[in-house]
Motif scaffolding. Structure first.
Motif, PDB file in Angstrom:
ATOM      1  N   MET A   1      -5.739 -15.637  -5.680  1.00  0.00           N
ATOM      2  CA  MET A   1      -5.857 -15.497  -4.255  1.00  0.00           C
ATOM      3  C   MET A   1      -6.008 -14.014  -3.920  1.00  0.00           C
ATOM      4  SD  MET A   1      -3.146 -17.056  -1.557  1.00  0.00           S
ATOM      5  CE  MET A   1      -3.934 -18.593  -1.170  1.00  0.00           C
ATOM      6  N   LYS A   2      -6.987 -13.678  -3.085  1.00  0.00           N
ATOM      7  CA  LYS A   2      -7.198 -12.279  -2.704  1.00  0.00           C
ATOM      8  C   LYS A   2      -6.286 -11.914  -1.541  1.00  0.00           C
ATOM      9  CE  LYS A   2     -10.660 -11.194  -5.409  1.00  0.00           C
ATOM     10  NZ  LYS A   2     -10.552 -10.193  -6.427  1.00  0.00           N
ATOM     11  N   ARG A   3      -5.817 -10.700  -1.549  1.00  0.00           N
ATOM     12  CA  ARG A   3      -4.993 -10.225  -0.455  1.00  0.00           C
ATOM     13  C   ARG A   3      -5.708  -9.067   0.223  1.00  0.00           C
ATOM     14  NH1 ARG A   3      -0.904  -6.870  -4.281  1.00  0.00           N
ATOM     15  NH2 ARG A   3      -1.919  -4.921  -3.915  1.00  0.00           N
ATOM     16  N   LYS A   4      -5.128  -8.508   1.229  1.00  0.00           N
ATOM     17  CA  LYS A   4      -5.716  -7.351   1.904  1.00  0.00           C
ATOM     18  C   LYS A   4      -6.017  -6.263   0.876  1.00  0.00           C
ATOM     19  CE  LYS A   4      -3.423  -7.911   6.332  1.00  0.00           C
ATOM     20  NZ  LYS A   4      -2.481  -7.345   7.280  1.00  0.00           N
ATOM     21  N   GLY A   5      -7.140  -5.612   1.019  1.00  0.00           N
ATOM     22  CA  GLY A   5      -7.517  -4.560   0.083  1.00  0.00           C
ATOM     23  C   GLY A   5      -8.225  -5.108  -1.141  1.00  0.00           C
ATOM     24  N   GLY A   6      -8.415  -6.411  -1.224  1.00  0.00           N
ATOM     25  CA  GLY A   6      -9.166  -6.999  -2.319  1.00  0.00           C
ATOM     26  C   GLY A   6      -8.376  -7.249  -3.580  1.00  0.00           C
ATOM     27  N   ARG A   7      -7.096  -6.991  -3.600  1.00  0.00           N
ATOM     28  CA  ARG A   7      -6.292  -7.176  -4.807  1.00  0.00           C
ATOM     29  C   ARG A   7      -5.820  -8.620  -4.896  1.00  0.00           C
ATOM     30  NH1 ARG A   7      -3.175  -3.809  -7.895  1.00  0.00           N
ATOM     31  NH2 ARG A   7      -3.204  -2.130  -6.417  1.00  0.00           N
ATOM     32  N   ASP A   8      -5.820  -9.149  -6.122  1.00  0.00           N
ATOM     33  CA  ASP A   8      -5.217 -10.461  -6.331  1.00  0.00           C
ATOM     34  C   ASP A   8      -3.714 -10.306  -6.252  1.00  0.00           C
ATOM     35  OD1 ASP A   8      -7.589 -11.835  -6.760  1.00  0.00           O
ATOM     36  OD2 ASP A   8      -7.604 -11.361  -8.883  1.00  0.00           O
ATOM     37  N   GLY A   9      -3.053 -11.250  -5.685  1.00  0.00           N
ATOM     38  CA  GLY A   9      -1.604 -11.189  -5.616  1.00  0.00           C
ATOM     39  C   GLY A   9      -1.077 -11.971  -4.437  1.00  0.00           C
ATOM     40  N   PRO A  10       0.177 -11.761  -4.095  1.00  0.00           N
ATOM     41  CA  PRO A  10       0.805 -12.515  -3.023  1.00  0.00           C
ATOM     42  C   PRO A  10       0.055 -12.332  -1.700  1.00  0.00           C
ATOM     43  CG  PRO A  10       2.408 -11.195  -4.191  1.00  0.00           C
ATOM     44  CD  PRO A  10       1.052 -10.773  -4.668  1.00  0.00           C
ATOM     45  N   PRO A  11      -0.324 -13.416  -1.046  1.00  0.00           N
ATOM     46  CA  PRO A  11      -1.039 -13.310   0.223  1.00  0.00           C
ATOM     47  C   PRO A  11      -0.094 -13.057   1.386  1.00  0.00           C
ATOM     48  CG  PRO A  11      -0.714 -15.585  -0.339  1.00  0.00           C
ATOM     49  CD  PRO A  11      -0.153 -14.773  -1.488  1.00  0.00           C
ATOM     50  N   ALA A  12      -0.655 -12.681   2.492  1.00  0.00           N
ATOM     51  CA  ALA A  12       0.051 -12.564   3.772  1.00  0.00           C
ATOM     52  C   ALA A  12       1.242 -11.615   3.738  1.00  0.00           C
ATOM     53  CB  ALA A  12       0.495 -13.943   4.251  1.00  0.00           C
ATOM     54  N   LEU A  13       1.196 -10.610   2.881  1.00  0.00           N
ATOM     55  CA  LEU A  13       2.234  -9.589   2.865  1.00  0.00           C
ATOM     56  C   LEU A  13       1.594  -8.258   3.240  1.00  0.00           C
ATOM     57  CD1 LEU A  13       4.098 -10.571  -0.425  1.00  0.00           C
ATOM     58  CD2 LEU A  13       4.811 -11.059   1.909  1.00  0.00           C
ATOM     59  N   ASN A  14       2.329  -7.392   3.894  1.00  0.00           N
ATOM     60  CA  ASN A  14       1.791  -6.112   4.353  1.00  0.00           C
ATOM     61  C   ASN A  14       2.029  -5.019   3.322  1.00  0.00           C
ATOM     62  OD1 ASN A  14       0.866  -7.062   6.898  1.00  0.00           O
ATOM     63  ND2 ASN A  14       2.983  -7.079   7.602  1.00  0.00           N
ATOM     64  N   TRP A  15       0.997  -4.730   2.553  1.00  0.00           N
ATOM     65  CA  TRP A  15       1.077  -3.702   1.530  1.00  0.00           C
ATOM     66  C   TRP A  15       0.996  -2.333   2.182  1.00  0.00           C
ATOM     67  CZ3 TRP A  15       1.442  -4.619  -3.778  1.00  0.00           C
ATOM     68  CH2 TRP A  15       1.431  -5.968  -4.138  1.00  0.00           C
ATOM     69  N   ARG A  16       1.694  -1.369   1.595  1.00  0.00           N
ATOM     70  CA  ARG A  16       1.645   0.019   2.092  1.00  0.00           C
ATOM     71  C   ARG A  16       1.572   0.963   0.913  1.00  0.00           C
ATOM     72  NH1 ARG A  16       6.453   2.425   1.178  1.00  0.00           N
ATOM     73  NH2 ARG A  16       8.235   1.065   0.871  1.00  0.00           N
ATOM     74  N   LYS A  17       1.015   2.124   1.137  1.00  0.00           N
ATOM     75  CA  LYS A  17       0.957   3.143   0.099  1.00  0.00           C
ATOM     76  C   LYS A  17       2.362   3.708  -0.095  1.00  0.00           C
ATOM     77  CE  LYS A  17      -1.400   7.353  -1.232  1.00  0.00           C
ATOM     78  NZ  LYS A  17      -2.394   8.345  -0.849  1.00  0.00           N
ATOM     79  N   SER A  18       2.791   3.821  -1.330  1.00  0.00           N
ATOM     80  CA  SER A  18       4.120   4.326  -1.624  1.00  0.00           C
ATOM     81  C   SER A  18       4.245   5.796  -1.258  1.00  0.00           C
ATOM     82  CB  SER A  18       4.412   4.152  -3.115  1.00  0.00           C
ATOM     83  OG  SER A  18       5.591   4.837  -3.462  1.00  0.00           O
ATOM     84  N   SER A  19       5.417   6.182  -0.813  1.00  0.00           N
ATOM     85  CA  SER A  19       5.677   7.585  -0.508  1.00  0.00           C
ATOM     86  C   SER A  19       5.692   8.437  -1.774  1.00  0.00           C
ATOM     87  CB  SER A  19       7.002   7.733   0.240  1.00  0.00           C
ATOM     88  OG  SER A  19       8.069   7.265  -0.569  1.00  0.00           O
ATOM     89  N   TYR A  20       5.761   7.783  -2.938  1.00  0.00           N
ATOM     90  CA  TYR A  20       5.747   8.506  -4.204  1.00  0.00           C
ATOM     91  C   TYR A  20       4.329   8.716  -4.730  1.00  0.00           C
ATOM     92  CZ  TYR A  20      10.771   8.179  -4.405  1.00  0.00           C
ATOM     93  OH  TYR A  20      12.103   8.321  -4.123  1.00  0.00           O
ATOM     94  N   SER A  21       3.314   8.215  -4.010  1.00  0.00           N
ATOM     95  CA  SER A  21       1.934   8.414  -4.432  1.00  0.00           C
ATOM     96  C   SER A  21       1.533   9.845  -4.134  1.00  0.00           C
ATOM     97  CB  SER A  21       1.001   7.470  -3.679  1.00  0.00           C
ATOM     98  OG  SER A  21       1.231   6.148  -4.067  1.00  0.00           O
ATOM     99  N   SER A  22       0.700  10.391  -4.997  1.00  0.00           N
ATOM    100  CA  SER A  22       0.220  11.746  -4.776  1.00  0.00           C
ATOM    101  C   SER A  22      -0.873  11.708  -3.721  1.00  0.00           C
ATOM    102  CB  SER A  22      -0.269  12.356  -6.077  1.00  0.00           C
ATOM    103  OG  SER A  22      -1.640  12.400  -6.168  1.00  0.00           O
ATOM    104  N   GLY A  23      -0.978  12.729  -2.928  1.00  0.00           N
ATOM    105  CA  GLY A  23      -1.969  12.777  -1.862  1.00  0.00           C
ATOM    106  C   GLY A  23      -3.287  13.377  -2.279  1.00  0.00           C
ATOM    107  N   ASN A  24      -3.458  13.697  -3.555  1.00  0.00           N
ATOM    108  CA  ASN A  24      -4.678  14.379  -3.982  1.00  0.00           C
ATOM    109  C   ASN A  24      -5.599  13.475  -4.796  1.00  0.00           C
ATOM    110  OD1 ASN A  24      -3.326  14.126  -6.356  1.00  0.00           O
ATOM    111  ND2 ASN A  24      -3.171  16.312  -6.810  1.00  0.00           N
ATOM    112  N   GLY A  25      -5.515  12.177  -4.601  1.00  0.00           N
ATOM    113  CA  GLY A  25      -6.378  11.268  -5.338  1.00  0.00           C
ATOM    114  C   GLY A  25      -5.872  10.936  -6.729  1.00  0.00           C
ATOM    115  N   GLY A  26      -4.658  11.336  -7.017  1.00  0.00           N
ATOM    116  CA  GLY A  26      -4.079  11.068  -8.335  1.00  0.00           C
ATOM    117  C   GLY A  26      -3.464   9.693  -8.400  1.00  0.00           C
TER     118      GLY A  26
END
Length: 68
Positions: A1-26
């Motif tokens: 099942m596709k979810r928001k952003g095109g990723r397979d996984g649990p549907p109908a959940l609001n994914w967010r970018k982690s605060s631990y992600s680097s902001g420079n494309g890493g």
């Protein structure tokens, strides 16, 4: 099942970018909390990979969960 952003996984959940992600494309990850307090964590660089699931107990036992 596709979810928001095109990723397979649990549907109908609001994914967010982690605060631990680097902001420079890493290393970027996205996180979603499940109704039971667990989390799914996915790699934004390769959305074809399935997300990792952590139960609520596993998530709160992670060292990063206590860092602010």
């Amino acid at each position: 099942m596709k979810r928001k952003g095109g990723r397979d996984g649990p549907p109908a959940l609001n994914w967010r970018k982690s605060s631990y992600s680097s902001g420079n494309g890493g290393a970027c990850v996205e996180v979603v909390e499940t109704p039971d307090g667990g989390r799914y964590v996915g790699d934004t660089k390769d959305r074809s990979l399935p997300p990792h699931h952590f139960t609520a107990a596993e998530w709160h036992a992670q060292p990063l969960a206590d860092e602010g």
